[in-house]
Design a protein around this motif. Structure first.
Motif, PDB file in Angstrom:
ATOM      1  N   PHE A  46       0.843  -1.201   0.000  1.00  0.00           N
ATOM      2  CA  PHE A  46       0.000   0.000   0.000  1.00  0.00           C
ATOM      3  C   PHE A  46       0.875   1.246   0.000  1.00  0.00           C
ATOM      4  O   PHE A  46       0.670   2.158  -0.801  1.00  0.00           O
ATOM      5  CB  PHE A  46      -0.968   0.000   1.189  1.00  0.00           C
ATOM      6  N   ALA A  47       1.880   1.294   0.870  1.00  0.00           N
ATOM      7  CA  ALA A  47       2.772   2.451   0.932  1.00  0.00           C
ATOM      8  C   ALA A  47       3.669   2.533  -0.296  1.00  0.00           C
ATOM      9  O   ALA A  47       3.911   3.618  -0.830  1.00  0.00           O
ATOM     10  CB  ALA A  47       3.624   2.394   2.202  1.00  0.00           C
ATOM     11  N   ALA A  48       4.164   1.380  -0.770  1.00  0.00           N
ATOM     12  CA  ALA A  48       5.136   1.371  -1.862  1.00  0.00           C
ATOM     13  C   ALA A  48       4.505   1.573  -3.239  1.00  0.00           C
ATOM     14  O   ALA A  48       5.129   2.156  -4.122  1.00  0.00           O
ATOM     15  CB  ALA A  48       5.915   0.056  -1.852  1.00  0.00           C
ATOM     16  N   ILE A  49       3.287   1.098  -3.416  1.00  0.00           N
ATOM     17  CA  ILE A  49       2.682   1.100  -4.753  1.00  0.00           C
ATOM     18  C   ILE A  49       1.403   1.934  -4.815  1.00  0.00           C
ATOM     19  O   ILE A  49       1.259   2.814  -5.662  1.00  0.00           O
ATOM     20  CB  ILE A  49       2.367  -0.349  -5.210  1.00  0.00           C
ATOM     21  N   VAL A  50       0.460   1.654  -3.921  1.00  0.00           N
ATOM     22  CA  VAL A  50      -0.873   2.265  -4.017  1.00  0.00           C
ATOM     23  C   VAL A  50      -0.840   3.747  -3.637  1.00  0.00           C
ATOM     24  O   VAL A  50      -1.355   4.597  -4.381  1.00  0.00           O
ATOM     25  CB  VAL A  50      -1.895   1.485  -3.154  1.00  0.00           C
ATOM     26  N   PRO A  52       1.473   6.065  -3.721  1.00  0.00           N
ATOM     27  CA  PRO A  52       2.050   6.975  -4.718  1.00  0.00           C
ATOM     28  C   PRO A  52       1.289   7.024  -6.052  1.00  0.00           C
ATOM     29  O   PRO A  52       1.769   7.627  -7.006  1.00  0.00           O
ATOM     30  CB  PRO A  52       3.461   6.432  -4.939  1.00  0.00           C
ATOM     31  N   GLY A  53       0.120   6.376  -6.124  1.00  0.00           N
ATOM     32  CA  GLY A  53      -0.695   6.492  -7.323  1.00  0.00           C
ATOM     33  C   GLY A  53      -0.701   5.271  -8.228  1.00  0.00           C
ATOM     34  O   GLY A  53      -1.240   5.327  -9.335  1.00  0.00           O
ATOM     35  N   GLY A  54      -0.141   4.165  -7.774  1.00  0.00           N
ATOM     36  CA  GLY A  54      -0.196   2.925  -8.547  1.00  0.00           C
ATOM     37  C   GLY A  54      -1.334   2.044  -8.059  1.00  0.00           C
ATOM     38  O   GLY A  54      -2.230   2.495  -7.354  1.00  0.00           O
ATOM     39  N   ASP A  55      -1.276   0.784  -8.426  1.00  0.00           N
ATOM     40  CA  ASP A  55      -2.320  -0.146  -8.011  1.00  0.00           C
ATOM     41  C   ASP A  55      -1.763  -1.565  -8.079  1.00  0.00           C
ATOM     42  O   ASP A  55      -0.785  -1.827  -8.779  1.00  0.00           O
ATOM     43  CB  ASP A  55      -3.544  -0.027  -8.923  1.00  0.00           C
ATOM     44  N   VAL A  56      -2.396  -2.450  -7.350  1.00  0.00           N
ATOM     45  CA  VAL A  56      -2.098  -3.875  -7.411  1.00  0.00           C
ATOM     46  C   VAL A  56      -3.398  -4.572  -7.772  1.00  0.00           C
ATOM     47  O   VAL A  56      -4.425  -4.352  -7.126  1.00  0.00           O
ATOM     48  CB  VAL A  56      -1.571  -4.411  -6.056  1.00  0.00           C
ATOM     49  N   LEU A  57      -3.353  -5.360  -8.821  1.00  0.00           N
ATOM     50  CA  LEU A  57      -4.514  -6.132  -9.225  1.00  0.00           C
ATOM     51  C   LEU A  57      -4.388  -7.550  -8.684  1.00  0.00           C
ATOM     52  O   LEU A  57      -3.320  -8.155  -8.755  1.00  0.00           O
ATOM     53  CB  LEU A  57      -4.649  -6.169 -10.751  1.00  0.00           C
ATOM     54  N   ILE A  58      -5.490  -8.044  -8.149  1.00  0.00           N
ATOM     55  CA  ILE A  58      -5.562  -9.373  -7.544  1.00  0.00           C
ATOM     56  C   ILE A  58      -6.521 -10.212  -8.384  1.00  0.00           C
ATOM     57  O   ILE A  58      -7.629  -9.772  -8.687  1.00  0.00           O
ATOM     58  CB  ILE A  58      -6.091  -9.282  -6.092  1.00  0.00           C
ATOM     59  N   VAL A  59      -6.097 -11.418  -8.734  1.00  0.00           N
ATOM     60  CA  VAL A  59      -6.940 -12.335  -9.503  1.00  0.00           C
ATOM     61  C   VAL A  59      -7.430 -13.436  -8.588  1.00  0.00           C
ATOM     62  O   VAL A  59      -6.636 -14.071  -7.885  1.00  0.00           O
ATOM     63  CB  VAL A  59      -6.155 -13.004 -10.644  1.00  0.00           C
ATOM     64  N   VAL A  69      -0.611  -8.602 -10.022  1.00  0.00           N
ATOM     65  CA  VAL A  69       0.318  -7.781 -10.785  1.00  0.00           C
ATOM     66  C   VAL A  69       0.233  -6.358 -10.236  1.00  0.00           C
ATOM     67  O   VAL A  69      -0.829  -5.918  -9.797  1.00  0.00           O
ATOM     68  CB  VAL A  69       0.021  -7.804 -12.306  1.00  0.00           C
ATOM     69  N   ALA A  70       1.362  -5.668 -10.264  1.00  0.00           N
ATOM     70  CA  ALA A  70       1.401  -4.282  -9.779  1.00  0.00           C
ATOM     71  C   ALA A  70       1.636  -3.322 -10.932  1.00  0.00           C
ATOM     72  O   ALA A  70       2.353  -3.634 -11.889  1.00  0.00           O
ATOM     73  CB  ALA A  70       2.512  -4.123  -8.745  1.00  0.00           C
ATOM     74  N   LEU A  71       1.012  -2.162 -10.813  1.00  0.00           N
ATOM     75  CA  LEU A  71       1.290  -1.019 -11.683  1.00  0.00           C
ATOM     76  C   LEU A  71       1.921   0.042 -10.790  1.00  0.00           C
ATOM     77  O   LEU A  71       1.237   0.640  -9.963  1.00  0.00           O
ATOM     78  CB  LEU A  71      -0.002  -0.505 -12.317  1.00  0.00           C
ATOM     79  N   VAL A  72       3.223   0.219 -10.937  1.00  0.00           N
ATOM     80  CA  VAL A  72       3.973   1.122 -10.078  1.00  0.00           C
ATOM     81  C   VAL A  72       4.202   2.429 -10.828  1.00  0.00           C
ATOM     82  O   VAL A  72       4.818   2.443 -11.901  1.00  0.00           O
ATOM     83  CB  VAL A  72       5.333   0.494  -9.676  1.00  0.00           C
ATOM     84  N   ARG A  73       3.686   3.528 -10.242  1.00  0.00           N
ATOM     85  CA  ARG A  73       3.843   4.830 -10.902  1.00  0.00           C
ATOM     86  C   ARG A  73       5.316   5.246 -10.864  1.00  0.00           C
ATOM     87  O   ARG A  73       5.933   5.312  -9.813  1.00  0.00           O
ATOM     88  CB  ARG A  73       2.980   5.885 -10.216  1.00  0.00           C
ATOM     89  N   SER A  74       5.848   5.542 -12.061  1.00  0.00           N
ATOM     90  CA  SER A  74       7.217   6.020 -12.178  1.00  0.00           C
ATOM     91  C   SER A  74       7.234   7.537 -12.352  1.00  0.00           C
ATOM     92  O   SER A  74       8.090   8.224 -11.820  1.00  0.00           O
ATOM     93  CB  SER A  74       7.895   5.343 -13.368  1.00  0.00           C
TER      94      SER A  74
END
Length: 159
Positions: A46-50, A52-59, A69-74
């Motif tokens: 949550f702190a590392a990815i979500v 800062p504006g990214g997201d983690v998708l859970i299947v 999978v994670a979408l990490v905002r660069s």
């Protein structure tokens, strides 16, 4: 397994964060060494990815978490596709393909213009999946470099 039993949603709970960590630790430790940058991300996604504006998708297949999978905002419109994992019991059933497509679609909703990733020649199935999804090989200088010693394949997709 039919795709109708699969659901893909954003990570929102501590249990989902635990599953994200467990799924990634499994494949990373099987092929590589878990690095400090992995630990920081996996210990608090949550702190590392979500945040800062990214997201983690859970299947999920039914109620069971089988992938992530994670979408990490660069930067504002550039995201890293990262920490993609599917539980070993269901690999080869098309879940990864559905997951990567969901991540690409979701990146567009986050106003991403570009996705990039770092992978490894030790993971030929993953590299092939990324290629088939439309990622193209680039030199490491062409992307914000992922902080992983294991990365020796670099790819990008313009959305």
């Amino acid at each position: 397994m039919t795709s109708s039993t699969l659901t893909i949603t954003s990570m929102t709970t501590a249990a989902e964060a635990d599953a994200f960590r467990t799924l990634n630790e499994e494949w990373i430790s099987r092929f590589f060494t878990i690095e400090e940058s992995d630990r920081r991300t996996l210990d608090d996604p949550f702190a590392a990815i979500v945040d800062p504006g990214g997201d983690v998708l859970i299947v999920r297949d039914g109620g069971k978490i089988v992938g992530c999978v994670a979408l990490v905002r660069s930067s504002d419109d550039v995201f890293e596709l990262s920490k993609m994992a599917v539980t070993p019991a269901v690999r080869g059933k098309g879940i990864g393909r559905q997951l990567i497509q969901a991540a690409i679609d979701h990146a567009r909703t986050l106003n991403a213009s570009t996705l990039f990733l770092g992978s490894s020649t030790k993971l030929p199935n993953a590299v092939h999946l990324y290629e088939s999804a439309g990622f193209t090989h680039v030199s490491p200088e062409q992307i914000p470099l992922p902080p992983y010693a294991r990365a020796d394949v670099f790819m990008r997709m313009v959305l």
